[in-house]
Write a protein that holds these residues in place. Structure first.
Motif, PDB file in Angstrom:
ATOM      1  N   ALA A   1     -10.522   0.769  -3.840  1.00  0.00           N
ATOM      2  CA  ALA A   1     -10.718  -0.634  -4.223  1.00  0.00           C
ATOM      3  C   ALA A   1      -9.390  -1.365  -4.414  1.00  0.00           C
ATOM      4  CB  ALA A   1     -11.582  -0.723  -5.477  1.00  0.00           C
ATOM      5  N   PRO A   2      -8.471  -0.880  -5.254  1.00  0.00           N
ATOM      6  CA  PRO A   2      -7.186  -1.575  -5.367  1.00  0.00           C
ATOM      7  C   PRO A   2      -6.358  -1.504  -4.092  1.00  0.00           C
ATOM      8  CG  PRO A   2      -7.149   0.454  -6.644  1.00  0.00           C
ATOM      9  CD  PRO A   2      -8.567   0.221  -6.233  1.00  0.00           C
ATOM     10  N   MET A   3      -6.486  -0.427  -3.315  1.00  0.00           N
ATOM     11  CA  MET A   3      -5.764  -0.346  -2.044  1.00  0.00           C
ATOM     12  C   MET A   3      -6.257  -1.410  -1.079  1.00  0.00           C
ATOM     13  SD  MET A   3      -3.346   2.069  -1.726  1.00  0.00           S
ATOM     14  CE  MET A   3      -3.343   2.855  -0.112  1.00  0.00           C
ATOM     15  N   GLY A   4      -7.579  -1.575  -1.005  1.00  0.00           N
ATOM     16  CA  GLY A   4      -8.138  -2.597  -0.119  1.00  0.00           C
ATOM     17  C   GLY A   4      -7.741  -3.992  -0.560  1.00  0.00           C
TER      18      GLY A   4
ATOM     19  N   GLY B   1      -5.078  -9.269 -11.472  1.00  0.00           N
ATOM     20  CA  GLY B   1      -6.130  -8.963 -12.425  1.00  0.00           C
ATOM     21  C   GLY B   1      -7.479  -8.733 -11.783  1.00  0.00           C
ATOM     22  N   ASN B   2      -7.827  -9.509 -10.772  1.00  0.00           N
ATOM     23  CA  ASN B   2      -9.117  -9.318 -10.110  1.00  0.00           C
ATOM     24  C   ASN B   2      -9.191  -7.959  -9.431  1.00  0.00           C
ATOM     25  OD1 ASN B   2     -10.341 -11.738 -10.811  1.00  0.00           O
ATOM     26  ND2 ASN B   2      -9.492 -12.837  -9.059  1.00  0.00           N
ATOM     27  N   GLY B   3      -8.102  -7.554  -8.798  1.00  0.00           N
ATOM     28  CA  GLY B   3      -8.086  -6.246  -8.154  1.00  0.00           C
ATOM     29  C   GLY B   3      -8.213  -5.114  -9.162  1.00  0.00           C
ATOM     30  N   LEU B   4      -7.559  -5.247 -10.303  1.00  0.00           N
ATOM     31  CA  LEU B   4      -7.635  -4.225 -11.337  1.00  0.00           C
ATOM     32  C   LEU B   4      -9.013  -4.194 -11.989  1.00  0.00           C
ATOM     33  CD1 LEU B   4      -4.125  -4.652 -12.975  1.00  0.00           C
ATOM     34  CD2 LEU B   4      -4.908  -2.763 -11.535  1.00  0.00           C
TER      35      LEU B   4
ATOM     36  N   CYS C   1       0.824  -1.206   0.000  1.00  0.00           N
ATOM     37  CA  CYS C   1       0.000   0.000   0.000  1.00  0.00           C
ATOM     38  C   CYS C   1       0.859   1.258   0.000  1.00  0.00           C
ATOM     39  CB  CYS C   1      -0.939   0.003   1.203  1.00  0.00           C
ATOM     40  SG  CYS C   1      -2.184  -1.314   1.160  1.00  0.00           S
ATOM     41  N   TRP C   2       2.047   1.170   0.590  1.00  0.00           N
ATOM     42  CA  TRP C   2       2.955   2.312   0.575  1.00  0.00           C
ATOM     43  C   TRP C   2       3.357   2.637  -0.862  1.00  0.00           C
ATOM     44  CZ3 TRP C   2       6.964   0.457   4.802  1.00  0.00           C
ATOM     45  CH2 TRP C   2       6.277   0.157   5.992  1.00  0.00           C
ATOM     46  N   ALA C   3       3.544   1.591  -1.661  1.00  0.00           N
ATOM     47  CA  ALA C   3       3.937   1.798  -3.053  1.00  0.00           C
ATOM     48  C   ALA C   3       2.808   2.425  -3.871  1.00  0.00           C
ATOM     49  CB  ALA C   3       4.365   0.472  -3.674  1.00  0.00           C
ATOM     50  N   LEU C   4       1.551   2.110  -3.523  1.00  0.00           N
ATOM     51  CA  LEU C   4       0.405   2.638  -4.261  1.00  0.00           C
ATOM     52  C   LEU C   4       0.033   4.050  -3.834  1.00  0.00           C
ATOM     53  CD1 LEU C   4      -1.909  -0.519  -4.240  1.00  0.00           C
ATOM     54  CD2 LEU C   4      -0.642   0.401  -6.198  1.00  0.00           C
ATOM     55  N   ALA C   5       0.380   4.420  -2.610  1.00  0.00           N
ATOM     56  CA  ALA C   5      -0.061   5.702  -2.046  1.00  0.00           C
ATOM     57  C   ALA C   5       0.369   6.918  -2.873  1.00  0.00           C
ATOM     58  CB  ALA C   5       0.429   5.828  -0.611  1.00  0.00           C
TER      59      ALA C   5
END
Length: 305
Positions: free
Chosen positions: A169-172, A182-185, A133-137
């Motif tokens: 959604a992708p963070m969760g 793929g499911n998250g995306l 999550c740090w990478a996505l933030a």
């Protein structure tokens, strides 16, 4: 065509109304009077947390609590960024003229101070989440910062809002799964379509003022095709969620909730009138219970699956 009447979505009632200044204006700037946006940021995060495989129930519940608080502070931070960018525009729009920065109730310096406090609180939540999550933030923060510019350079600011508000959604999913696959995306894509639809409905409130001052919006672009556009957004969203359910092999208990949400979305399209601003606000708010229905579907599928 003119909307039925000028209105505001500020709710100066209850405890917020009794706050002394400047605390009341800080609360209004943070949108604490209107929790709808917080729910619409938080609920896709719940979808992702319970769609993702691998995590224990305890981990999901802890992360859900973190996402709840994080959604509150980051939604507020996004609103402050938006109001800083738009304070001159907001002063010319009937619905937003009473906002604290537009009206002068708070100064720009006070707005920046509140933003700094909110971002520090958001950072406190982030460090409690997994490193993925740090990478996505940073991407999430970039979207928050750039969204207000979208209406100045494109007719699709509501699509940019979908990418921004849908990022929960992708963070969760990443928080629970430890990765983003793929499911998250695909879930993220579904949320973007949902938010494109309901934020366009929200934007119908301001079409007259936006046209007068030259602000672009997807709502103005799709004014003459409102129902078909919103219906297309919602239909593609449901299709994407169905593909998520199939690809992730969700338990059959997910599908009744998806069917209920589909009916609620179709009803929203059926009654939509882009020229009735108060009605558009009501329909926008009805996406919160839709989000809860879908959250219940993902929770049920994980609990029984």
């Amino acid at each position: 065509m003119s909307q039925t009447r000028a209105h505001t979505d500020i709710h100066l009632t209850g405890r917020i109304a009794r706050l002394p200044e400047p605390w009341r204006s800080y609360a209004l700037l943070a949108r604490l009077d209107r929790p709808v946006g917080t729910w619409l940021l938080f609920l896709p995060g719940v979808w992702g947390l319970f769609l993702a495989p691998g995590a224990s129930l305890q981990t999901r519940l802890i992360d859900m609590a973190l996402f709840a608080f994080g959604s509150l502070v980051m939604r507020s931070a996004g609103c402050v960024v938006n109001d800083i960018w738009d304070r001159d525009i907001d002063a010319k729009v009937a619905r937003t003229a009473g906002r604290p920065l537009a009206s002068g109730a708070l100064s720009l310096k006070q707005g920046l101070l509140l933003l700094a406090v909110l971002l520090l609180m958001g950072l406190g939540v982030l460090v409690c989440l997994p490193p993925v999550c740090w990478a996505l933030a940073p991407l999430a923060l970039l979207l928050v910062a750039l969204y207000p510019a979208a209406k100045r350079v494109t007719w699709w600011p509501q699509l940019v809002m979908g990418f921004t508000f849908g990022f929960g959604a992708p963070m969760g999913y990443a928080a629970a799964a430890g990765t983003l696959d793929g499911n998250g995306l695909l879930l993220y894509g579904a949320v973007i379509l949902w938010q494109l639809g309901f934020d366009t409905i929200y934007g119908f409130q301001d079409m007259d003022d936006d046209a007068r001052i030259g602000v672009r919006s997807t709502s103005r672009l799709m004014e003459k095709n409102a129902r078909s556009f919103i219906g297309t957004c919602y239909s593609l969203m449901i299709l994407a969620l169905a593909l998520v359910g199939i690809h992730a092999h969700l338990h059959w208990t997910f599908w009744p909730f998806l069917a209920i949400a589909t009916g609620m979305l179709l009803q929203q399209v059926r009654v939509l009138n882009p020229y009735d601003a108060p009605a558009c606000l009501r329909e926008f708010r009805r996406n919160v219970p839709i989000g809860f229905v879908l959250a219940a579907g993902f929770v049920a599928a994980r609990f029984f699956g």
